[in-house]
Scaffold this motif. Sequence first.
Motif, short mmCIF file in Angstrom:
data_model
loop_
_atom_site.label_atom_id
_atom_site.label_comp_id
_atom_site.label_asym_id
_atom_site.label_seq_id
_atom_site.Cartn_x
_atom_site.Cartn_y
_atom_site.Cartn_z
N ASP A 60 23.55 15.51 18.03
CA ASP A 60 24.59 15.77 17.03
C ASP A 60 25.81 16.34 17.75
N THR A 95 28.89 16.74 16.07
CA THR A 95 29.90 16.98 15.05
C THR A 95 30.93 18.00 15.50
N TYR A 137 34.41 20.17 8.48
CA TYR A 137 33.55 19.00 8.37
C TYR A 137 32.98 18.81 6.96
N ARG A 152 29.90 13.80 9.84
CA ARG A 152 28.96 14.06 10.91
C ARG A 152 29.29 13.13 12.06
#
Length: 454
Positions: free
Chosen positions: A92, A94, A184, A193
């Motif tokens: 991830d 993000t 986000y 994401r």
Amino acid sequence: IIALAIDPFTQQIIDYYSQSLATSGRQARMPRTNNFTQVGSSDTGLPITQPLYNGFFSSGRPGDSNPSFDCPTGNCTFEPYYTVGICSDCNDITSRVVVSKDCDVCRIPGSGYQGDSCTQVLPAVNLTITQCDYDSIRFASSSGYRGDYSSLQSPFDLSFQGTYFQAMMYSASQKGCPGKLAPYFSESGGCLRAVECGLYPCVRAYTGGVKGGNFTETLISAYPMPLAFSPFVVDDPYCFYALRLGCVTDNGKNTLKSQGYSIASGQDWLQYNCSSRVQNANTIPDQCIYEFSYDAAQALAISFLEPFFDGTLAIVDLWSMTPVDGPIQLQVLFDSGDNTLESINNTMGRVADFLTTYVRENGDKSNSASAPGTVFQNETFIRVRWMWFILPAALALFTLIFFMYTLVEIARRERHTNWKSSSLALLFHGLDAETQERYSRIDDLDEMDETAKK
């Protein structure tokens, strides 16, 4: 009647059963390889389109990516075996997305802001989305390439020539969101994401078995393999193999230590320089060395670049529930907005499994003999179940006891002398009252015999 009642018990005394026994002279085989050096086209890479799509559209059921195997009887076992393959990983990222300040305003419901200066950028792959509050584009992906050997975080530093892809995606729900943190997360409930995924060579360890013709394989471990970064110079410091220390003798390990290799207690794998293979040809067996060549890695990298992972998914009609439009493989990753890091990892894992099957079945012939297995065959055996003997044996024993008791009682009583073979006993018994009165006192055969002679 009692004997008939115990008949079912006697039928249960003998039992027939089957048992699987190892057979000699027959052997099962499982494809595996120590070396994968297949060369692909400079334009299209390797012919791996089918395994790539198979991985994306697989149901995920166990056995979907199983390789071909040879098991003559349909019942076989395979001890742990090792093969060159392909592994995957996703992170991830993000937090790496650069979101412009204008997005803070446009994501507040009822703000009236309709501008398009809200941008989200992944600088590493030059991927930019310009829109407000996740209105049209739902998924955007772009491949990247890093020529520097160590510029990517492990294990992506081992990915095929530094190729990987990054993707940004929007979800109308909160499933898989990184949390309600600006910038986000939208107050309308959606979120942004980003993920980074790559495929890299590895050595996989498996155990396997076939039962009733159904094959199951279990992944024990996977070791990320370094690449032979240059095919032209043998002593290139970036040219490496993977060496499995478990099949190296103590003498071989001592040789490696004397050459400057550091080997810790219990260590299973070693990053082995290409030049050492030639130097230690008489000490380190080739079957302990695993190779994924530069040419094969370059051909795979071509397949993983723009033609496959680059693209966007967008809603065709903003005011309807029309499905997103775009490359089908990206739609699988997007999963109608219900994706999570785990679901994306699972999809890429299936891709890696199918590609590993391709590598195993197309490896070099040298040092890539199939993994041997033990063949089992069902044999029929007869077994005596002694517990079922109890009732018939008890009945026979009681019958014998009763018979012996009868003989003893007959012998004990004189009036019950055995007259079965004598006709005098019938005559002396008499058929009328006079004869019975005259001779009834005689109950001994000898006396009857003397009286009859008079």
